[in-house]
Design an enzyme around this catalytic site. Sequence first.
Site, PDB file in Angstrom:
ATOM      1  N   HIS A 347       1.010  -0.898   0.428  1.00 38.88           N
ATOM      2  CA  HIS A 347       0.042   0.113   0.144  1.00 38.88           C
ATOM      3  C   HIS A 347       0.912   1.199   0.008  1.00 38.88           C
ATOM      4  O   HIS A 347       2.186   1.281   0.291  1.00 38.88           O
ATOM      5  CB  HIS A 347      -0.985  -0.180   1.523  1.00 38.88           C
ATOM      6  CG  HIS A 347      -1.909  -0.948   1.373  1.00 38.88           C
ATOM      7  ND1 HIS A 347      -3.314  -0.533   1.292  1.00 38.88           N
ATOM      8  CD2 HIS A 347      -2.318  -2.455   0.427  1.00 38.88           C
ATOM      9  CE1 HIS A 347      -3.731  -1.603   1.229  1.00 38.88           C
ATOM     10  NE2 HIS A 347      -3.699  -2.330   0.956  1.00 38.88           N
ATOM     11  N   GLU A 349       1.330   4.389   1.395  1.00 39.24           N
ATOM     12  CA  GLU A 349       1.751   4.936   2.640  1.00 39.24           C
ATOM     13  C   GLU A 349       2.755   3.989   3.066  1.00 39.24           C
ATOM     14  O   GLU A 349       3.841   4.762   4.275  1.00 39.24           O
ATOM     15  CB  GLU A 349       0.690   5.065   3.534  1.00 39.24           C
ATOM     16  CG  GLU A 349      -0.628   4.536   3.666  1.00 39.24           C
ATOM     17  CD  GLU A 349      -1.143   4.608   2.915  1.00 39.24           C
ATOM     18  OE1 GLU A 349      -2.079   4.236   1.276  1.00 39.24           O
ATOM     19  OE2 GLU A 349      -2.658   5.031   3.152  1.00 39.24           O
ATOM     20  N   CYS A 397      -6.695   2.487   4.169  1.00 39.42           N
ATOM     21  CA  CYS A 397      -7.949   1.797   4.719  1.00 39.42           C
ATOM     22  C   CYS A 397      -8.123   1.698   5.958  1.00 39.42           C
ATOM     23  O   CYS A 397      -6.986   1.736   6.780  1.00 39.42           O
ATOM     24  CB  CYS A 397      -6.927   0.842   3.821  1.00 39.42           C
ATOM     25  SG  CYS A 397      -5.857  -0.082   4.383  1.00 39.42           S
ATOM     26  N   CYS A 470      -3.864   0.432   6.682  1.00 39.18           N
ATOM     27  CA  CYS A 470      -2.595   1.576   6.976  1.00 39.18           C
ATOM     28  C   CYS A 470      -2.965   1.934   8.201  1.00 39.18           C
ATOM     29  O   CYS A 470      -2.164   2.799   8.824  1.00 39.18           O
ATOM     30  CB  CYS A 470      -2.699   2.473   5.361  1.00 39.18           C
ATOM     31  SG  CYS A 470      -2.539   1.259   4.136  1.00 39.18           S
TER      32      CYS A 470
END
Length: 657
Positions: A347, A349, A397, A470
């Site tokens: 992901h 980040e 998320c 995240c």
Amino acid sequence: MAFSQRSRHRDSGDIKQLSNIEKQILAFLHDNYQSENTQHETLKIAQALGKKTKHEINRDLYSLKKKGYVEKVVESPPTWKLIKYEPNFANSHNSFHESLNPSSSNQPSRSTVFPPSTFNAGDSSSSAKRHTDYSPFVPDNFSNPKRPRVDEASFPSSSFVSAPPVPLFLPVSAPVPILNIPEGKNAISLLNEFAQKNSQILEYTEAMSGPDHKRRFRMAVKLGNQNFFGPEAPTKKEAKLKAAEVALAALHSSVMNENGSTPGNPSSLVEATFNDKVAALVLQKYNELSQVLPDTIVGKKIIAGFVMTRKLKSGETAMQVVSIGSGNRCVKGDKLSLRGETVNDCHAEVIARRGLVRYLYRELINCDEDFKFVLKDDKYDLNPGIEFHLFINTAPCGDSAIFAPSDAATDQPGQDGSDGLHHPVFENNKQGLLRTKVENGEGCIPIERDTSVPTWDGILRGERLRTMSCSDKIAKWNFLGLQGSLLSHFLNPIYMSTLTLGMLYNHGHLTRAICCRVQKFMEQLEPDLSPPIPFTVHHPKVSGQNPDREIAKMKTREFSVNWSLGDERPEVLDGTTGKSEPRFGSVGISRICKAGLFQEFQKLCTKFDQQDMFKDGYYKSKMGAAEYQSAKQTLWYAFEKNGFGKWMPKPKEEKDF
């Protein structure tokens, strides 16, 4: 090898005997050469040369193979590479580039050219609109299929105007940077004002692609000697607006270079906030990196990056992107590595944070005169005036995104963070729960109370791999720091100063998810369970931006891109396998996987004569950061004690190398 031997003895006579298409193919392969493993599919080569199908260059490729210039390395899809790269090849054989631009050997090989045209009085921008025809190096998706290709050689050189060079594989859906546009104006009018004020010529060029019933348009902007390229749009009007926005954002991102100067800053025309500048810097850097990659692999929906700011002696602030990440996939359970050679979470980040860690290693190892740390007791702190700022083009998320009702802020007046304070929302017992990502998919699910910590043999038997969301990971960074456990041997916690979001920004949900729920849970712990100094709950300043809604409609891909300051080129990973993609120049294990970062840790330990820190392997080196591990256990206990779930780590076997 016979072919390789022959390649060492070619002369200019050999080159002159090649057809124009063969010369163009070789020019393309030389211009895009990265390493001996650089490979290109036939279709990509054909598209770069302005062809519609691979069959149009098949005969030429096999002719070059027979002559010893190229080698076919993959049958399906057919893929080729140079047998021998010669660094001075293009310079010593002008006929290569002359074949691409016969009208003038001094013009750039990838320049765009325009036949004479008249001013379009109906253009609202009061700029000359020119119809474009591109050199064979420009991808098909930036050309007009309705217009016949113009042969430069058929026009006097004075009939053509050099236009912005179009990069190979320019992403057709590059994200548009974020700006705060004053009411009553738009990016086109602001750019016109800026051009007039600075006595610069402003030109828009258009191109379209797709069938008649589904046209797509793109615009390129030339402002003085600067070139900017907009993403695709369904109408000419929207394409022009987006191209102007890209140009303005790029000008804003150059507000402050390392010397503190402000070249070409249109700050008097657009009221850019600090968060605007952070977002523009990250998106501009991402656009720049993605230009060297095929647009079919670049995931544009989820992008993140860290910007470093530094106070200069002049009192001004320098801004610099230090890390970029994209993607939203996690590794499949059967792809986990026992040697730390997979990146488990791709992901954006998370990738950006791993890139930041790599950048910190590089700074500590180099320790040059521009050292960014100061020794405090037995560890380093960041030098005063240096801060890190995170931008994500959508909410992380998990707990932050799942409750955001839309991509527009819905906070009540006075509780939107405009007062500089956090106003978290706690409306029900589902808000604040720990959540895990869905394996090989999108979205998150809560961690049930009876969920057991995953085991290696369970995963091998098909148990679902759990990867923390995240939102949960950012909450962890705002308590334990961005540096991670290994760097905690040398660094005190480093916290992000600001967090800027694009889509799905909601102040109440975001602040709860990334820090305030941790603060709430910590306050309910027994006094003797307080986290060890210097770990504390950090509350970064948060802000939301007006998002580009086209991004929300894009489909995500399994590929992930990473880069940190000092890297020559971006690295591409397959998020479902966690490994680098050799098709796109990424060779060996990923530079940001556990094993890759552990190599950096070993270099750092060796520099400071602390080899004992890594002699027992990765897992024990992490456990050796006692204060960090104690604080982490406190964080996990705080979530579980308050009924918000268990933290799901990866099996120990995956770290024991």
